[in-house]
Design a protein around this motif. Sequence first.
Motif, PDB file in Angstrom:
ATOM      1  N   PRO A 164       0.886  -1.112   0.172  1.00  0.00           N
ATOM      2  CA  PRO A 164       0.123  -0.195  -0.117  1.00  0.00           C
ATOM      3  C   PRO A 164       0.907   1.346  -0.014  1.00  0.00           C
ATOM      4  O   PRO A 164       1.923   1.276   0.397  1.00  0.00           O
ATOM      5  CB  PRO A 164      -0.707  -0.221   1.227  1.00  0.00           C
ATOM      6  CG  PRO A 164       0.055  -0.968   2.022  1.00  0.00           C
ATOM      7  CD  PRO A 164       1.095  -1.829   1.126  1.00  0.00           C
ATOM      8  N   GLY A 165       0.175   2.299  -0.624  1.00  0.00           N
ATOM      9  CA  GLY A 165       0.822   3.576  -0.373  1.00  0.00           C
ATOM     10  C   GLY A 165       2.221   3.943  -1.374  1.00  0.00           C
ATOM     11  O   GLY A 165       2.180   3.284  -2.291  1.00  0.00           O
ATOM     12  N   THR A 166       3.015   4.593  -1.135  1.00  0.00           N
ATOM     13  CA  THR A 166       4.230   4.953  -1.836  1.00  0.00           C
ATOM     14  C   THR A 166       5.598   4.656  -0.924  1.00  0.00           C
ATOM     15  O   THR A 166       5.443   4.430   0.191  1.00  0.00           O
ATOM     16  CB  THR A 166       4.419   6.351  -2.154  1.00  0.00           C
ATOM     17  OG1 THR A 166       4.505   7.269  -1.026  1.00  0.00           O
ATOM     18  CG2 THR A 166       3.206   6.860  -2.925  1.00  0.00           C
ATOM     19  N   PRO A 167       6.580   4.252  -1.573  1.00  0.00           N
ATOM     20  CA  PRO A 167       7.877   4.020  -0.542  1.00  0.00           C
ATOM     21  C   PRO A 167       8.171   5.198   0.212  1.00  0.00           C
ATOM     22  O   PRO A 167       9.072   4.903   1.228  1.00  0.00           O
ATOM     23  CB  PRO A 167       8.726   3.854  -1.799  1.00  0.00           C
ATOM     24  CG  PRO A 167       8.047   3.529  -2.890  1.00  0.00           C
ATOM     25  CD  PRO A 167       6.924   4.264  -2.823  1.00  0.00           C
ATOM     26  N   ASN A 168       7.570   6.239   0.267  1.00  0.00           N
ATOM     27  CA  ASN A 168       8.064   7.530   1.007  1.00  0.00           C
ATOM     28  C   ASN A 168       7.163   7.577   2.389  1.00  0.00           C
ATOM     29  O   ASN A 168       7.177   8.337   2.839  1.00  0.00           O
ATOM     30  CB  ASN A 168       8.132   8.792   0.133  1.00  0.00           C
ATOM     31  CG  ASN A 168       9.302   8.636  -0.768  1.00  0.00           C
ATOM     32  OD1 ASN A 168      10.401   8.208  -0.395  1.00  0.00           O
ATOM     33  ND2 ASN A 168       9.172   9.384  -1.832  1.00  0.00           N
ATOM     34  N   ASP A 169       5.953   6.789   2.118  1.00  0.00           N
ATOM     35  CA  ASP A 169       5.131   6.763   3.207  1.00  0.00           C
ATOM     36  C   ASP A 169       5.800   6.490   4.471  1.00  0.00           C
ATOM     37  O   ASP A 169       6.336   5.499   4.738  1.00  0.00           O
ATOM     38  CB  ASP A 169       4.087   6.077   2.991  1.00  0.00           C
ATOM     39  CG  ASP A 169       2.725   6.519   1.923  1.00  0.00           C
ATOM     40  OD1 ASP A 169       3.148   7.522   1.807  1.00  0.00           O
ATOM     41  OD2 ASP A 169       2.065   5.668   1.642  1.00  0.00           O
ATOM     42  N   PRO A 170       5.882   7.381   5.540  1.00  0.00           N
ATOM     43  CA  PRO A 170       6.204   7.205   6.995  1.00  0.00           C
ATOM     44  C   PRO A 170       5.276   6.232   7.835  1.00  0.00           C
ATOM     45  O   PRO A 170       4.223   5.764   7.572  1.00  0.00           O
ATOM     46  CB  PRO A 170       6.234   8.404   7.748  1.00  0.00           C
ATOM     47  CG  PRO A 170       5.058   9.118   7.090  1.00  0.00           C
ATOM     48  CD  PRO A 170       4.917   8.673   5.615  1.00  0.00           C
ATOM     49  N   SER A 171       6.035   5.249   8.552  1.00  0.00           N
ATOM     50  CA  SER A 171       5.656   4.373   9.257  1.00  0.00           C
ATOM     51  C   SER A 171       6.131   4.311  10.694  1.00  0.00           C
ATOM     52  O   SER A 171       7.454   4.620  10.865  1.00  0.00           O
ATOM     53  CB  SER A 171       5.635   2.885   8.777  1.00  0.00           C
ATOM     54  OG  SER A 171       4.955   1.954   9.582  1.00  0.00           O
ATOM     55  N   GLN A 172       5.674   4.111  11.752  1.00  0.00           N
ATOM     56  CA  GLN A 172       6.023   3.976  13.164  1.00  0.00           C
ATOM     57  C   GLN A 172       5.856   2.796  13.884  1.00  0.00           C
ATOM     58  O   GLN A 172       4.692   2.235  13.924  1.00  0.00           O
ATOM     59  CB  GLN A 172       5.767   5.309  13.859  1.00  0.00           C
ATOM     60  CG  GLN A 172       6.492   5.656  15.142  1.00  0.00           C
ATOM     61  CD  GLN A 172       5.955   6.507  16.109  1.00  0.00           C
ATOM     62  OE1 GLN A 172       4.408   6.856  16.155  1.00  0.00           O
ATOM     63  NE2 GLN A 172       6.602   7.409  16.612  1.00  0.00           N
ATOM     64  N   ILE A 173       6.829   2.002  14.094  1.00  0.00           N
ATOM     65  CA  ILE A 173       6.907   0.701  14.859  1.00  0.00           C
ATOM     66  C   ILE A 173       7.568   0.883  16.246  1.00  0.00           C
ATOM     67  O   ILE A 173       8.482   1.823  16.202  1.00  0.00           O
ATOM     68  CB  ILE A 173       7.342  -0.231  14.048  1.00  0.00           C
ATOM     69  CG1 ILE A 173       8.745  -0.146  13.658  1.00  0.00           C
ATOM     70  CG2 ILE A 173       6.336  -0.453  12.823  1.00  0.00           C
ATOM     71  CD1 ILE A 173       9.224  -1.433  13.209  1.00  0.00           C
ATOM     72  N   ILE A 174       7.012   0.167  17.196  1.00  0.00           N
ATOM     73  CA  ILE A 174       8.112   0.046  18.360  1.00  0.00           C
ATOM     74  C   ILE A 174       7.792  -1.420  18.892  1.00  0.00           C
ATOM     75  O   ILE A 174       6.664  -1.972  18.775  1.00  0.00           O
ATOM     76  CB  ILE A 174       7.416   1.056  19.615  1.00  0.00           C
ATOM     77  CG1 ILE A 174       8.559   1.071  20.776  1.00  0.00           C
ATOM     78  CG2 ILE A 174       6.051   0.825  19.879  1.00  0.00           C
ATOM     79  CD1 ILE A 174       8.338   1.948  21.671  1.00  0.00           C
ATOM     80  N   ASP A 175       8.793  -1.711  19.403  1.00  0.00           N
ATOM     81  CA  ASP A 175       8.999  -3.230  19.809  1.00  0.00           C
ATOM     82  C   ASP A 175       8.325  -3.257  21.179  1.00  0.00           C
ATOM     83  O   ASP A 175       8.580  -2.434  21.938  1.00  0.00           O
ATOM     84  CB  ASP A 175      10.406  -3.914  20.147  1.00  0.00           C
ATOM     85  CG  ASP A 175      10.421  -5.143  20.322  1.00  0.00           C
ATOM     86  OD1 ASP A 175      10.271  -5.739  21.284  1.00  0.00           O
ATOM     87  OD2 ASP A 175      10.985  -6.070  19.467  1.00  0.00           O
ATOM     88  N   SER A 176       7.325  -4.198  21.460  1.00  0.00           N
ATOM     89  CA  SER A 176       6.820  -4.422  22.795  1.00  0.00           C
ATOM     90  C   SER A 176       7.577  -4.303  24.104  1.00  0.00           C
ATOM     91  O   SER A 176       7.458  -3.785  25.033  1.00  0.00           O
ATOM     92  CB  SER A 176       5.954  -5.472  22.681  1.00  0.00           C
ATOM     93  OG  SER A 176       6.703  -6.542  22.701  1.00  0.00           O
ATOM     94  N   ARG A 177       8.940  -4.724  23.604  1.00  0.00           N
ATOM     95  CA  ARG A 177       9.837  -4.850  24.874  1.00  0.00           C
ATOM     96  C   ARG A 177      10.439  -3.586  25.099  1.00  0.00           C
ATOM     97  O   ARG A 177      10.704  -3.110  26.193  1.00  0.00           O
ATOM     98  CB  ARG A 177      10.783  -5.830  24.521  1.00  0.00           C
ATOM     99  CG  ARG A 177      10.433  -7.268  24.457  1.00  0.00           C
ATOM    100  CD  ARG A 177      11.459  -8.089  23.924  1.00  0.00           C
ATOM    101  NE  ARG A 177      11.415  -7.850  22.277  1.00  0.00           N
ATOM    102  CZ  ARG A 177      12.013  -8.379  21.434  1.00  0.00           C
ATOM    103  NH1 ARG A 177      12.843  -9.725  21.631  1.00  0.00           N
ATOM    104  NH2 ARG A 177      11.949  -8.138  20.076  1.00  0.00           N
ATOM    105  N   ASP A 178      10.445  -2.577  24.020  1.00  0.00           N
ATOM    106  CA  ASP A 178      11.065  -1.218  24.388  1.00  0.00           C
ATOM    107  C   ASP A 178       9.881  -0.407  24.837  1.00  0.00           C
ATOM    108  O   ASP A 178      10.038   0.644  25.705  1.00  0.00           O
ATOM    109  CB  ASP A 178      11.682  -0.692  23.016  1.00  0.00           C
ATOM    110  CG  ASP A 178      12.711  -1.415  22.447  1.00  0.00           C
ATOM    111  OD1 ASP A 178      13.608  -1.801  23.426  1.00  0.00           O
ATOM    112  OD2 ASP A 178      12.749  -1.313  21.381  1.00  0.00           O
ATOM    113  N   LEU A 179       8.511  -0.564  24.403  1.00  0.00           N
ATOM    114  CA  LEU A 179       7.611   0.134  24.949  1.00  0.00           C
ATOM    115  C   LEU A 179       7.312   0.022  26.540  1.00  0.00           C
ATOM    116  O   LEU A 179       7.111   0.763  27.118  1.00  0.00           O
ATOM    117  CB  LEU A 179       6.255  -0.076  24.129  1.00  0.00           C
ATOM    118  CG  LEU A 179       4.803   0.636  24.848  1.00  0.00           C
ATOM    119  CD1 LEU A 179       5.140   2.330  24.614  1.00  0.00           C
ATOM    120  CD2 LEU A 179       3.737   0.040  23.851  1.00  0.00           C
TER     121      LEU A 179
END
Length: 179
Positions: A164-179
């Motif tokens: 989906p989207g374009t290669p420049n679309d931002p996405s934010q993830i966080i590892d549950s262990r870091d959260l």
Amino acid sequence: HKVTLFNRNKTRPDMFKGQVDQLIGDLGADASALKDKKFDVVLDNPTTFPFWVRNAAQYLEGNVGHYFFISTMSVYNDNSIPNKDESDGTTPMPDGVDPYTTVRENAGKYYGALKTFSEQEVAKHYAKAFTIVRPGLIVGPLDRSDRFTYWPARIDRGGEVLAPGTPNDPSQIIDSRDL
């Protein structure tokens, strides 16, 4: 630290056996196991429905030193704009939708609005002794959603990948262990 878990004891019931105290109950039904308990800190990470916040608060309000609520960036009413913060608008509850609904289908359909209302419930019940965190996609061990691990595994298989989207679309993830 002395850790107490409050859950329904249905998914992996022995996962923390002998490591923590456990209170059996259901945020969507009987939360009375929380009655007369005092906690320095509460970490609320599974809540989607405002009813769940209100139901627990009938026992926890006034008995918690600090309440940490894991919300979501889905509360923002426009996620096409990056770098939102606490001053940006959130998703209102649509007209005609009961904010205290526990209808399972509504959890997906009105997710952002329900989390927004849940945040408001937290603020109402825990005054100035609360923190709300709005992470992006939470990934890591035991994540059954496959929303993150799907992509590296699919790309590793090779070939053309429809995304989906374009290669420049931002996405934010966080590892549950870091959260």
